[in-house]
Design an enzyme around this catalytic site. Sequence first.
Site, PDB file in Angstrom:
ATOM      1  N   CYS A  30      15.493  17.927  12.909  1.00 52.49           N
ATOM      2  CA  CYS A  30      15.525  18.189  14.339  1.00 52.49           C
ATOM      3  C   CYS A  30      14.359  19.085  14.717  1.00 52.49           C
ATOM      4  CB  CYS A  30      16.809  18.915  14.715  1.00 52.49           C
ATOM      5  SG  CYS A  30      18.246  17.997  14.246  1.00 52.49           S
ATOM      6  N   TYR A 169      22.637   6.550   8.190  1.00 51.85           N
ATOM      7  CA  TYR A 169      22.817   7.999   8.002  1.00 51.85           C
ATOM      8  C   TYR A 169      24.305   8.352   7.929  1.00 51.85           C
ATOM      9  CZ  TYR A 169      22.291  12.949   9.640  1.00 51.85           C
ATOM     10  OH  TYR A 169      22.333  14.309   9.801  1.00 51.85           O
ATOM     11  N   HIS A 172      25.689  15.350   6.670  1.00 51.04           N
ATOM     12  CA  HIS A 172      25.802  16.576   7.462  1.00 51.04           C
ATOM     13  C   HIS A 172      27.120  16.704   8.233  1.00 51.04           C
ATOM     14  CE1 HIS A 172      21.226  16.474   7.122  1.00 51.04           C
ATOM     15  NE2 HIS A 172      21.654  17.522   6.432  1.00 51.04           N
ATOM     16  N   ASP A 265      23.233  22.389   3.665  1.00 49.52           N
ATOM     17  CA  ASP A 265      21.973  21.728   3.325  1.00 49.52           C
ATOM     18  C   ASP A 265      20.802  22.657   3.611  1.00 49.52           C
ATOM     19  OD1 ASP A 265      20.212  19.681   2.642  1.00 49.52           O
ATOM     20  OD2 ASP A 265      20.181  18.852   4.664  1.00 49.52           O
TER      21      ASP A 265
END
Length: 686
Positions: A30, A169, A172, A265
Amino acid sequence: MRDPRYDILFEPVRIGPVTAPNRFYQVPHCCGMGYRYPQSMAAMRGMKAEGGWGVVCSEEVEIHHSAEIAPYLEGRLWDDHDLPVHEKMVEAVHAHGSLAGCELVYNGHHSSGHYARTVPLAPMNTMTDFGDPVQARGADLEDIHNLRRWHVNAARRAKRAGYDIVYVYAGHDMTILQHFLSRRHNQRTDEYGGSLENRVRLFREILQETKEAVGDTCAVAVRVAVDELLGEEGITAEGEGHDIVAMLAELPDLWDVNVSGWDNDSATARFAEEGHQEPYIGFVKSLTSKPVVGVGRYTSPDAMVRVVKSGIMDMIGAARPSIADPFLPKKVEEGRLDDIRECIGCNICVTGDETCTPIRCTQNPTMGEEWRKGWHPEVIARSDAGPALIVGSGPAGLEAARALGQRGIDVALAEASEQLGGRINAEAKLPGLATWGRVRDWRIGQLHKLANVGLYPASTMTADDVLAFGAEHVAVATGSTWRTDGVGRHHHHPIPGLADIAVLGVNDVLAGARPASGPVVIYDTDAYYMAGVLAEVCVAAGIETVLLTPDPVVSKWTEKNLEQARIQTRLLDLGVTLATGYGLSRAGPGALEAACVYSGRTREIACATLIPVTSRLPNDVLWHEVKARQADWSDAGLATVTLIGDAYAPGIIAAAVYAGHRYAREYGEAIDPDATPFKREFIEVG
Ligand code: ADP
Ligand code: SF4
């Protein structure tokens, strides 16, 4: 020249139908730009490619409006109107021979639909993640069918935009595909729930369909959390994480694996070492012949070679190291290891995303300014402006001197203490903050290479000294001092009764002083890291410690850099008493009176020593003294005197580095205070 030891990092890697030029892989991250600041985003990604990252990926890119995550500024590929944003990025990445990757996402119940006002889909009816009074809808079979089509459509758009790698994906704890994998989020009783085979079904279907749709020219990568660090409640590397990889082993063209959630992460250096994910992701390569990418805040090429040679990963994934130094690969290639600007693991970059503003970085002041200010992290125009004197060698002074030196200016850097580094010298000694020393060390290393910069430690400058020095431009970067009277966000006047109690200033503790006796109360209205690390210092000194704050949680601002929960857990584990939701209303001998911020009801807290962590005052006396002598300036050859960094307004280290860099970029120029100092991205009206 490159050291042959690092040759392996420059080997091309085949990923399905495409080939990466080397093993340096900027994983999706991001950046607070996305669809809203596309020029900025494209220029930032292009800079990574110019710096040698063989693969440069996007941020997460929403495939459909029904799981948008406004107000966060991510990518969008909802329909064809979004294509130009991505074409721009791909063009910027391809211009340097790198591959461009697109991380498609359907956020599921990690979306509240604030903007689109539609309801996100999830495996089950469930509350959404952000604490909103919003529920996601448990997807029925028709919804699942739609979702699969949306993913394929978005993948086709990604291919049309020119991407080389398209992601499926499931990481997360933010994506519907991970939610389907998880027993915690998926308790369905149909063919998409129950057994692991069933929970993997949607991921497998979307992976297969994406390959069928775009796999002729695009590599199809998966990003998967192989461990959620939740033990039995979650996916674990020994359990279902292992089994998921085994079940799909050869299906994707690349495995991008990590631990989830994002705070695990991207754990800060305060809580996790370089390479901390290796024990979790290490098994993946044994189950697949496809290339494996992992992250671990690797900044050392030796560590990178080790993880490749030891069979942990094929490509070195990096978000933060590529933000702190977009030219890291080039520097390894050119044998300039000393020039690598190493990430310090502070997660200020993450705060851009969390505040919905373009990314910034403590180490790299040009991050986010590639387009709007035209700043290049390695190149800065030479200048023949007159000589500079920088007073103070904290982050602001060091960066100003370094960047001015790079411009070819004659620079003198004067520092009162014997050691260059300012606040970094004390703060890097605090528990968990050793990597912050890199802010100082990288700059001092660069300064030593510049013959036109003179370093003067142990040189306290007075106004007379400044005027006698003969510099044309002077920057005063003399830092700040923590207040001891409690004034700050919660108190507009000094806290009553402080004369009746032992008060230890933050600067005293940083200088090595410790409370003579306990209990010590650390009163925090600053809300960043300082109160928490000082609590750790006091506990280590064997002192009973209370952390008092008007906020509902400790170190509240660290919610934005992903540290808050860890800080609160650590302080509780250390036995620190947490008194949240209370402001300090009065101090007295042996005790404090604290008032509930809601009810006003008071309680007494035993206290032998108070450490207020509330706000700082700029150290601007020297600047005022020199300003007062403006009549003498022209005789002294002095044209401007500028306050920068904490001496101008106390702030975070990233802001001080940025201030020093900006000073150097604008050196000798007349700046129009009425003009916006950067290009803006306007939304087309009509
Ligand atoms: P910033 O974060 O803005 O860079 P710091 O507090 O880290 O500020 O650093 C300020 C530095 O300025 C400190 O190292 C301090 O010793 C130095 N300094 C303060 N006053 C003077 C002075 N009069 N002459 C030289 N150095 C000074
Ligand atoms: Fe690293 Fe901090 Fe820069 Fe993020 S802001 S890239 S953590 S130095």
